[in-house]
Design an enzyme around this catalytic site. Sequence first.
Site, PDB file in Angstrom:
ATOM      1  N   ASP A   1       0.864  -1.183   0.000  1.00  0.00           N
ATOM      2  CA  ASP A   1       0.000   0.000   0.000  1.00  0.00           C
ATOM      3  C   ASP A   1       0.902   1.234   0.000  1.00  0.00           C
ATOM      4  OD1 ASP A   1      -2.902   0.893   2.014  1.00  0.00           O
ATOM      5  OD2 ASP A   1      -1.729   2.103   0.645  1.00  0.00           O
TER       6      ASP A   1
ATOM      7  N   ASP B   1      -3.687   2.287  -5.338  1.00  0.00           N
ATOM      8  CA  ASP B   1      -2.357   2.259  -4.695  1.00  0.00           C
ATOM      9  C   ASP B   1      -2.129   1.014  -3.832  1.00  0.00           C
ATOM     10  OD1 ASP B   1      -3.796   2.775  -2.324  1.00  0.00           O
ATOM     11  OD2 ASP B   1      -2.161   4.010  -1.547  1.00  0.00           O
ATOM     12  N   GLU B   2      -2.901  -0.037  -4.093  1.00  0.00           N
ATOM     13  CA  GLU B   2      -2.879  -1.160  -3.164  1.00  0.00           C
ATOM     14  C   GLU B   2      -3.044  -2.489  -3.902  1.00  0.00           C
ATOM     15  OE1 GLU B   2      -6.031  -0.522  -0.367  1.00  0.00           O
ATOM     16  OE2 GLU B   2      -5.813  -2.527   0.469  1.00  0.00           O
TER      17      GLU B   2
HETATM   18  P1  TTP Z   1      -5.249   4.976   0.952  1.00  0.00           P
HETATM   19  O1  TTP Z   1      -4.211   3.951   0.662  1.00  0.00           O
HETATM   20  O2  TTP Z   1      -6.398   4.592   1.836  1.00  0.00           O
HETATM   21  O3  TTP Z   1      -4.587   6.245   1.646  1.00  0.00           O
HETATM   22  P2  TTP Z   1      -3.188   6.919   1.382  1.00  0.00           P
HETATM   23  O4  TTP Z   1      -2.366   6.154   0.394  1.00  0.00           O
HETATM   24  O5  TTP Z   1      -3.398   8.362   1.043  1.00  0.00           O
HETATM   25  O6  TTP Z   1      -2.507   6.890   2.815  1.00  0.00           O
HETATM   26  P3  TTP Z   1      -1.927   5.631   3.610  1.00  0.00           P
HETATM   27  O7  TTP Z   1      -2.074   4.423   2.736  1.00  0.00           O
HETATM   28  O8  TTP Z   1      -0.501   5.984   3.875  1.00  0.00           O
HETATM   29  O9  TTP Z   1      -2.755   5.551   4.851  1.00  0.00           O
HETATM   30  O10 TTP Z   1      -5.858   5.535  -0.393  1.00  0.00           O
HETATM   31  C1  TTP Z   1      -5.079   5.702  -1.566  1.00  0.00           C
HETATM   32  C2  TTP Z   1      -5.515   6.957  -2.306  1.00  0.00           C
HETATM   33  O11 TTP Z   1      -6.890   6.866  -2.647  1.00  0.00           O
HETATM   34  C3  TTP Z   1      -5.356   8.219  -1.485  1.00  0.00           C
HETATM   35  O12 TTP Z   1      -4.052   8.784  -1.613  1.00  0.00           O
HETATM   36  C4  TTP Z   1      -6.428   9.103  -2.050  1.00  0.00           C
HETATM   37  C5  TTP Z   1      -7.499   8.152  -2.530  1.00  0.00           C
HETATM   38  N1  TTP Z   1      -8.624   8.143  -1.572  1.00  0.00           N
HETATM   39  C6  TTP Z   1      -9.698   8.998  -1.786  1.00  0.00           C
HETATM   40  O13 TTP Z   1      -9.725   9.739  -2.786  1.00  0.00           O
HETATM   41  N2  TTP Z   1     -10.730   9.013  -0.880  1.00  0.00           N
HETATM   42  C7  TTP Z   1     -10.735   8.219   0.243  1.00  0.00           C
HETATM   43  O14 TTP Z   1     -11.693   8.279   1.058  1.00  0.00           O
HETATM   44  C8  TTP Z   1      -9.621   7.334   0.458  1.00  0.00           C
HETATM   45  C9  TTP Z   1      -9.578   6.443   1.681  1.00  0.00           C
HETATM   46  C10 TTP Z   1      -8.599   7.333  -0.473  1.00  0.00           C
HETATM   47 MG    MG Z   2      -2.135   4.086   0.586  1.00  0.00          MG
END
Ligand code: TTP
Ligand code: MG
Length: 347
Positions: free
Chosen positions: A7, A105-106
């Site tokens: 992630d 991103d995962e």
């Molecule tokens: P995440 O992997 O949940 O969040 P992140 O990568 O920003 O942070 P981390 O993993 O370090 O906790 O989500 C990936 C991307 O998806 C995030 O950068 C932006 C988008 N996203 C949204 O647009 N809305 C949301 O509610 C979430 C959870 C994510």
């Molecule tokens: Mg993330």
Amino acid sequence: MLILHLDMDAFFAAIEERDNPYLKEKPIVVGADPKEGRGRGVVSTANYEARKYGIHSAMPISQAYRLCPKAYFLPVNIEKYQKVSQNIFAILQKYSFLIEKISIDEAYLGLEEKKLCKDFKKDDPYEAAKILAKKIKDEIFEKEKLTASCGIGQNKLLAKIASDHQKQNGLTVVKPNDVDEFLRNKPVLSLPGIGPKTEKVLLKFNVKTVGDLKKLSLKRLKSLFGKRGEDFYYFARGIDNRPIETTHQTKSIGKQITFQDDVDKPKVIIETAYSLLKEVLAEAEKEKFSFSTLEVIVRYFDFETKTAQMKVDGSSFNDLKNHLLKLLLKFLGKKKIRLVGVRVVKG
Ligand code: TTP
Ligand code: MG
């Protein structure tokens, strides 16, 4: 088979920080325009600097602005992030044939234990997987100047919780003997299928952590949550048989709009919903996405949110417009509306 979950860290915000040197180590919020506190959309993500102020994904942007007005607020440049995501998945494909894309991103990667041991000349596949994860992280950093967090375990459940364990450039390996200890103090919210509602129910039984959850019998959990309760019973013991699904299928396509000012005129809401329907259908057509359910989402000014669905197999555009109107009318004329959304769903 071992599972690696990867992630990216603060994905959208990290890309902006990388591309705009003046943002280095500053609080960054990517999302809707805050309009000096009057903005109406939500936060997509915030970098860890901004998270120190309590800002997080899906929070109203106005609230984020109040928490940290000096943060840098940037619009969502989704095309750019998608391009970066493609580059990252191209890297991942070099390391495993078995990849399940979960989001932009995962991903989960399936790793064959024998092959791991052979490739890295190790007896312990977990040690070998750790070296592999390090290589993936290094390659992503070298090519994209971004950090990822990885978790490794015997199933998806453990791999995912492990990648979250040391967020920001983390790498956590959970070996079979360490599973109980690793899970014991995790909040129940970290288990799949447990959200705030289930958390609340569990709290009534004094269950806060996975360790607490383990004390509830299978029978009890089944009577409380049905089939889901059975999953919780096994998840609490680190057991998870969900396979890696390589062909990720789109399950729904949706669009929504937050009005700049709350709206009570039915005409405005209906016309907005029609134009959202048009956009959704255009995308469904482009993606060759066939659907059987139409859904409407309405959020009132006080954040009460309602949804309604109906089966719409094989309907024409005009039929769909009529169905949409029917669904929407249930919610109009009550309170002022903040947001309207339209979604088509497979199955
Ligand atoms: P995440 O992997 O949940 O969040 P992140 O990568 O920003 O942070 P981390 O993993 O370090 O906790 O989500 C990936 C991307 O998806 C995030 O950068 C932006 C988008 N996203 C949204 O647009 N809305 C949301 O509610 C979430 C959870 C994510
Ligand atoms: Mg993330």
